[in-house]
Design an enzyme around this catalytic site. Structure first.
Site, short mmCIF file in Angstrom:
data_model
loop_
_atom_site.label_atom_id
_atom_site.label_comp_id
_atom_site.label_asym_id
_atom_site.label_seq_id
_atom_site.Cartn_x
_atom_site.Cartn_y
_atom_site.Cartn_z
CB SER A 132 3.04 3.40 4.05
OG SER A 132 4.08 4.38 4.17
CG HIS A 153 0.22 -0.09 4.88
ND1 HIS A 153 -0.63 0.94 4.45
CD2 HIS A 153 1.00 0.70 5.66
CE1 HIS A 153 -0.19 1.99 4.69
NE2 HIS A 153 0.71 1.95 5.56
CD GLU A 165 -4.00 0.36 2.54
OE1 GLU A 165 -4.84 0.97 1.97
OE2 GLU A 165 -2.81 0.62 2.69
CG ASN A 203 -1.18 6.69 2.13
OD1 ASN A 203 -1.61 7.34 2.81
ND2 ASN A 203 -0.15 6.03 2.42
#
Length: 511
Positions: A132, A153, A165, A203
């Site tokens: 991540s 991910h 992801e 993120n």
């Protein structure tokens, strides 16, 4: 590439293909369970002796609970148990068609693992990392065949959360990324494609959700409980930034923010919060330590948001011009029994008795004007249960009371905050829109994939670019430009991606 094109061109790995998962912590177990339930034979490997066997028992225990709840047939559980095999050494993974790694987030450790796996698996085996925070390109840098390496991910808990992801490194072949995408979809997930960029989609784009709340706190605009309440009850977010970071862990959240900031060479848009750094340094990490922004000790009283006392509503107001995103307030005021007159005068504001004006925040501050109160952006003014107001110390009290009473008459609780530019929801959403528009402009992901990722990955009420489409990017651009003039650090300077959208959205070029 559109989803239909992807579907036509690539196929998932067959259910008969063996999937290996390396690393048997929470994420590794979750990924293994997803592949197992999808019908694959699964091999579990962990470098710690006995850990793979423990993980296999834990996964089967979770399947037992699914059977008890009626979510899985008993025969399916038994078939899955026969397909799950702990591996004693990496060589036992030789027959795999996909290996997913979920070990410690240390670059050289991951590189050594995959370099060793290349000596074991076939050349057409797909290799994937669940990282991540690390660069997919960097992890693949030690491989002989980096083209077959991709980021997968998953979000925790992997069996429950739909988003995956699919990250392409600089050397990732399109076939590898397409196969990973279709495999995740075959497993019942909602995959999104993105380039290898710090933070990937979620993120990266989510940073302003936390950062703007912390900035309002540092500017003494409002306390955590009030900011959280406004974000939930006005902005429509499921949790406020302070309560969410207490749940995540302040150390974890701050580390992600710092990692993204450093990866972007200290871009001011991603600057970490000094207030959060001090919280981490003090050991107040959130729920797991018993104290973060809030006290989580048993019996501790939760601080309440600032809520204004009841105030009399004006009997009549005048709406000057178009209220834009707040246009729904007009019928709401009329339904509340307030007489609404209309004026051709521009400006998009509500004239209150006594000469005061009430307007949607535009990034300016009330202190720059006489007798003005700003109100915050709402996801939906009809369903919002709270609205924030901001006035300068010089704003007459009768104007503040009239504005407060007006929203209370429409069934809203009112939080009066200090006079900070962009208030709470508006500045946060504007920054989310800006970072998302920048990501699209830089080819990180498509507009659709970014919105999907933010709705599914962090449960936003709507995607940032959906918000921009609904309300118009020009308004967010202008709000950030106004904030940049008042806080000229570069943080609020509209990105080129947002500026282009604002140009395209208006007949008049933004100045």
């Amino acid at each position: 590439m559109t989803e239909n094109t992807r579907s036509a061109e690539w196929r998932p790995i067959a259910p008969s293909g063996q999937v290996a998962v390396v690393g048997t912590g929470t994420m590794g177990q979750g990924i293994a369970q997803v592949a197992l339930v999808a019908g694959h034979p699964v091999r579990l490997y962990d470098s710690a002796p006995g850990r793979a066997e423990q993980a296999a028992r834990a996964i089967l225990g979770r399947l037992d609970r699914l059977v008890e709840k009626g979510r899985m047939d008993g025969a399916e559980r038994e078939a899955a148990a026969r397909r799950l095999t702990p591996a004693a050494e990496p060589a036992d993974l030789a027959g795999s068609v996909l290996v997913v790694e979920a070990i410690v987030e240390v670059l050289d450790v991951k590189q050594r693992l995959f370099a060793g796996l290349e000596e074991v698996v076939a050349d057409d085996c797909l290799l994937a990392t669940n990282t991540s925070s690390l660069s997919v390109t960097a992890v693949a840098g030690a491989l002989r065949r980096p083209g077959r390496f991709v980021g997968l991910h998953f979000f925790n808990p992997a069996p429950l959360l739909p988003l995956v992801e699919v990250v392409s490194g600089a050397a990732t072949d399109e076939e590898a990324a397409g196969t990973a995408y279709e495999t995740a979809r075959a497993w019942g997930k909602t995959p999104v494609r993105c380039a290898d960029t710090p933070g990937f989609i979620v993120n990266r784009v989510a940073r302003p959700f936390y950062a703007e709340a912390f900035a309002v706190l540092e500017q003494r605009g409002a306390d955590p409980a009030t900011i959280d309440a406004v974000m939930r009850e006005c902005g429509g977010f499921k949790m406020g930034p302070f309560e969410l970071t207490d749940l995540i862990g302040q150390d974890v959240n701050e580390a992600v923010t710092r990692s993204v900031w450093e990866s972007f060479f200290h871009d001011p848009k991603f600057t970490p919060s000094l207030a959060q750094r001090r919280l981490v340094e003090s050991g107040r990490l959130g729920r797991k330590s018993g104290h973060g922004w809030y006290d989580h000790a048993e019996g501790a009283r939760r601080p309440q948001p600032h809520t204004a006392a009841p105030a009399p509503a004006p009997s009549a107001v005048t709406v000057a011009g178009d209220l834009g995103p707040a246009a729904e307030l007009v019928p709401m005021m009329e339904e509340a029994g307030i007489r609404v007159r209309h004026s051709e005068e521009g400006g998009g504001h509500i004239k209150l008795p006594g000469g005061g004006e009430l307007g949607l925040t535009d990034g300016e501050t009330a202190v720059e004007y006489e007798n003005v109160v700003f109100f915050d952006l709402a996801l939906d003014y009809r369903t919002a249960t709270r609205v924030a107001l901001a006035a300068s110390p010089d704003t007459p009290e009768y104007t503040v009371q009239a504005a407060t009473g007006l929203f209370q008459a429409m069934g809203k609780q009112v939080s009066i905050i200090d006079d900070v530019p962009g208030m709470i929801v508006a500045r946060t959403v504007a920054m989310l829109v800006d970072v998302a528009a920048d990501a699209v402009a830089r080819g990180v992901a498509t507009e659709e994939d970014i919105d999907t990722a933010m709705r599914l990955g962090v449960n936003y009420p709507r995607g940032p670019l959906e918000w921009a489409r609904d309300l118009g990017p020009a308004g967010f651009h202008d709000l950030l430009r106004a904030m940049h003039e008042r806080c000229p650090t570069g943080r609020y300077a509209p990105s080129l991606g947002l500026r282009r959208r604002a140009y395209a959205d208006t007949d008049v070029t933004p100045s």
